[in-house]
Design an enzyme around this catalytic site. Structure first.
Site, PDB file in Angstrom:
ATOM      1  N   ARG A 258       0.759  -1.242  -0.056  1.00  9.12           N
ATOM      2  CA  ARG A 258       0.226   0.013  -0.019  1.00  9.12           C
ATOM      3  C   ARG A 258       0.871   1.296   0.043  1.00  9.12           C
ATOM      4  O   ARG A 258       1.706   1.519   0.955  1.00  9.12           O
ATOM      5  CB  ARG A 258      -1.042   0.041   1.257  1.00  9.12           C
ATOM      6  CG  ARG A 258      -2.340   0.861   0.829  1.00  9.12           C
ATOM      7  CD  ARG A 258      -3.236   1.006   2.104  1.00  9.12           C
ATOM      8  NE  ARG A 258      -2.579   1.757   3.015  1.00  9.12           N
ATOM      9  CZ  ARG A 258      -2.539   1.646   4.305  1.00  9.12           C
ATOM     10  NH1 ARG A 258      -3.158   0.863   4.816  1.00  9.12           N
ATOM     11  NH2 ARG A 258      -2.095   2.852   5.007  1.00  9.12           N
ATOM     12  N   HIS A 262      -4.605   4.491   3.768  1.00  5.73           N
ATOM     13  CA  HIS A 262      -5.727   3.468   3.822  1.00  5.73           C
ATOM     14  C   HIS A 262      -7.026   4.456   3.213  1.00  5.73           C
ATOM     15  O   HIS A 262      -7.531   3.953   2.071  1.00  5.73           O
ATOM     16  CB  HIS A 262      -6.266   3.025   5.253  1.00  5.73           C
ATOM     17  CG  HIS A 262      -7.398   2.277   5.182  1.00  5.73           C
ATOM     18  ND1 HIS A 262      -7.754   1.086   4.901  1.00  5.73           N
ATOM     19  CD2 HIS A 262      -8.540   2.642   5.751  1.00  5.73           C
ATOM     20  CE1 HIS A 262      -8.966   0.696   4.859  1.00  5.73           C
ATOM     21  NE2 HIS A 262      -9.524   1.820   5.406  1.00  5.73           N
ATOM     22  N   TYR A 271       2.404   4.679  11.462  1.00  7.91           N
ATOM     23  CA  TYR A 271       2.617   3.199  11.460  1.00  7.91           C
ATOM     24  C   TYR A 271       3.393   2.650  10.336  1.00  7.91           C
ATOM     25  O   TYR A 271       3.900   1.628  10.326  1.00  7.91           O
ATOM     26  CB  TYR A 271       1.417   2.611  11.763  1.00  7.91           C
ATOM     27  CG  TYR A 271       0.371   2.769  10.620  1.00  7.91           C
ATOM     28  CD1 TYR A 271       0.267   1.954   9.503  1.00  7.91           C
ATOM     29  CD2 TYR A 271      -0.794   3.851  10.889  1.00  7.91           C
ATOM     30  CE1 TYR A 271      -0.512   2.080   8.370  1.00  7.91           C
ATOM     31  CE2 TYR A 271      -1.555   3.926   9.681  1.00  7.91           C
ATOM     32  CZ  TYR A 271      -1.404   3.009   8.478  1.00  7.91           C
ATOM     33  OH  TYR A 271      -2.548   3.098   7.393  1.00  7.91           O
TER      34      TYR A 271
HETATM   35  C1  TPP Z   1     -16.928  -6.311   9.137  1.00  7.35           C
HETATM   36  C2  TPP Z   1     -15.940  -5.229   9.413  1.00  7.35           C
HETATM   37  N1  TPP Z   1     -15.095  -4.966  10.363  1.00  7.35           N
HETATM   38  C3  TPP Z   1     -14.278  -3.691  10.508  1.00  7.35           C
HETATM   39  C4  TPP Z   1     -14.377  -2.758   9.557  1.00  7.35           C
HETATM   40  C5  TPP Z   1     -13.349  -1.481   9.674  1.00  7.35           C
HETATM   41  N2  TPP Z   1     -12.482  -1.863   8.598  1.00  7.35           N
HETATM   42  C6  TPP Z   1     -12.414  -0.959   7.452  1.00  7.35           C
HETATM   43  S1  TPP Z   1     -11.158  -1.100   6.324  1.00  7.35           S
HETATM   44  C7  TPP Z   1     -10.568  -2.333   7.483  1.00  7.35           C
HETATM   45  C8  TPP Z   1      -9.198  -2.863   6.853  1.00  7.35           C
HETATM   46  C9  TPP Z   1      -9.199  -4.014   5.761  1.00  7.35           C
HETATM   47  O1  TPP Z   1      -8.158  -4.382   5.359  1.00  7.35           O
HETATM   48  P1  TPP Z   1      -7.850  -4.996   3.935  1.00  7.35           P
HETATM   49  O2  TPP Z   1      -8.866  -6.437   4.065  1.00  7.35           O
HETATM   50  O3  TPP Z   1      -6.526  -5.616   3.919  1.00  7.35           O
HETATM   51  O4  TPP Z   1      -8.407  -4.320   2.867  1.00  7.35           O
HETATM   52  P2  TPP Z   1      -7.726  -3.045   2.368  1.00  7.35           P
HETATM   53  O5  TPP Z   1      -8.234  -1.868   2.916  1.00  7.35           O
HETATM   54  O6  TPP Z   1      -6.169  -2.960   2.625  1.00  7.35           O
HETATM   55  O7  TPP Z   1      -8.109  -3.093   0.718  1.00  7.35           O
HETATM   56  C10 TPP Z   1     -11.431  -2.669   8.528  1.00  7.35           C
HETATM   57  C11 TPP Z   1     -10.955  -3.319   9.607  1.00  7.35           C
HETATM   58  C12 TPP Z   1     -15.097  -3.038   8.413  1.00  7.35           C
HETATM   59  N3  TPP Z   1     -15.238  -1.989   7.562  1.00  7.35           N
HETATM   60  N4  TPP Z   1     -15.984  -4.087   8.445  1.00  7.35           N
END
Ligand code: TPP
Ligand code: MG
Length: 357
Positions: A258, A262, A271
């Site tokens: 990344r 985010h 971080y």
């Molecule tokens: C069920 C759920 N738990 C927590 C969140 C909060 N949340 C939003 S993005 C994220 C991280 C997701 O990371 P990843 O699956 O690696 O996807 P990326 O954003 O890196 O594409 C979290 C925990 C959420 N949206 N849905």
């Protein structure tokens, strides 16, 4: 600073770069014409332009919080290019603009990020499901749709996009297991950008790779360089062929890193190792593909300018159209929530109307 697992050397690549596959050893993907290569280039530029302009629109207060997908474009364009129009796409928030590749207007996606109902589309119009914000909950939906296609004897498949963090969710497990058991024509496409907001991959899993998890479901797991649009295309095309042949789902782990926050509300300097980010930005996916096409002699400067100008125009029109939408009726927030709405709803709606003037 968190240590992040190395991407490893077993990644499929087509486009040469660095030590792993020197540029002099570029491969070609069988069956792709020059016209295909340039269509894929246009798709990449469309997504890149959408992303960069959206960050600007956010800073200007014209759209809300926005999930940046800079350097994820190759994963999205490359995989979508391997699909037919009749195949279904299930995006996460990271693939918010993937509908553009199916002719969805930019104003629709921008309206979604503006929280406006003009950003809701009928999935059947594009065979693109709504953008999924809860992590991994769309994996079972995609598995179910793909299984349905099989039951009906249709020859189409579905692809579901999710991140590295999503592989720790129950919904991912349920969807993957179900798809495998039912031999659903599904591609589970994992964008492994090494971070789930501030959680690094090493804190996410003890598995050797995310693709290794596929064995536990009885499906093939493939690792591909996520910044190599042609390697992504090639791997997805094979998965689509398997799906259409009735051989069931495939898990694709597309590895990248990344290189942007985010989302617009995030401050990764708290971080992330910014030196690594700088390194990764040097091999970002659009520039890599441009260099490849130039080595092949199929991309001229004029073509680059033209494709970029068209994408910028499309975005300009998109934001103008999104901003021309009349304000949404605040009652929409309350509609379809309860069969018998509580009495407080009426007061809440009155107050909302007063605040919104
Ligand atoms: C069920 C759920 N738990 C927590 C969140 C909060 N949340 C939003 S993005 C994220 C991280 C997701 O990371 P990843 O699956 O690696 O996807 P990326 O954003 O890196 O594409 C979290 C925990 C959420 N949206 N849905
Ligand atoms: Mg991630």
């Amino acid at each position: 600073m968190a240590q992040v697992l190395d991407a490893g050397d077993d990644l499929r690549q087509v486009i040469g770069e660095g030590a792993r596959l020197p540029a002099a050893r570029d491969r070609e993907v069988e069956g792709l014409s020059e016209e295909d290569l340039l269509r894929l280039y246009r798709d990449l530029i469309l997504l890149r332009t959408f992303d960069e302009r959206s960050v600007v629109y956010h800073r200007q207060g014209r759209i809300g919080t926005y999930a940046i997908f800079w350097n994820h474009e190759a994963m999205q364009a490359g995989s979508a290019f391997a699909l037919q129009r009749s195949d279904w796409i299930f995006p996460s928030y990271r693939e918010s603009a993937i509908g553009l590749l199916r002719g969805m207007p930019a104003s629709t996606v921008l309206s979604w990020w503006r929280g406006h109902p003009a950003g809701w589309w009928n999935p059947a119009d594009y065979n693109v499901a709504s953008i999924c914000v809860p992590i991994a909950t769309h994996v079972p939906h995609a598995a179910g749709l793909a299984w349905g296609k099989r039951l009906r004897g249709e020859n189409s498949c579905a692809i579901v996009y999710f991140g590295d963090g999503a592989t720790s969710e129950g919904s991912f497990h349920e969807g993957a297991n179900f798809a495998a058991v039912m031999r659903a024509p599904l591609i589970l496409f994992c964008n492994n950008n090494h971070w789930a907001i501030s959680t690094p991959l090493e804190a996410q899993t003890k598995a050797e790779s995310l693709a290794a998890k596929a064995a536990g479901y009885g499906m093939p797991g493939v690792r591909v360089d996520g910044t190599d649009v042609l390697a992504v295309y090639e791997a997805t095309r094979e998965a689509v062929e398997r799906a259409r042949a009735g051989d069931g789902p495939t898990f694709i782990e597309a590895v990248s890193y990344r290189t942007a926050p985010h989302a617009t509300a995030d401050d990764p300097t708290a971080y992330i190792d910014m030196e690594r980010v700088e390194e990764e930005r040097k091999r970002e996916c659009v520039g890599r593909y441009e260099a490849y096409l130039q080595r092949l002699g199929v991309l001229t400067d004029e073509h680059v300018q033209q494709v970029r100008a068209e994408a910028v125009d499309l975005m300009r029109e998109g934001i103008a159209a999104a901003e021309a939408e009349p304000p949404a009726d605040p009652a929409l927030l309350f509609d379809n929530t309860f069969v018998d709405p509580p009495a407080s709803f009426e007061r809440d709606l009155d107050e909302l109307r007063r605040i919104l003037g």
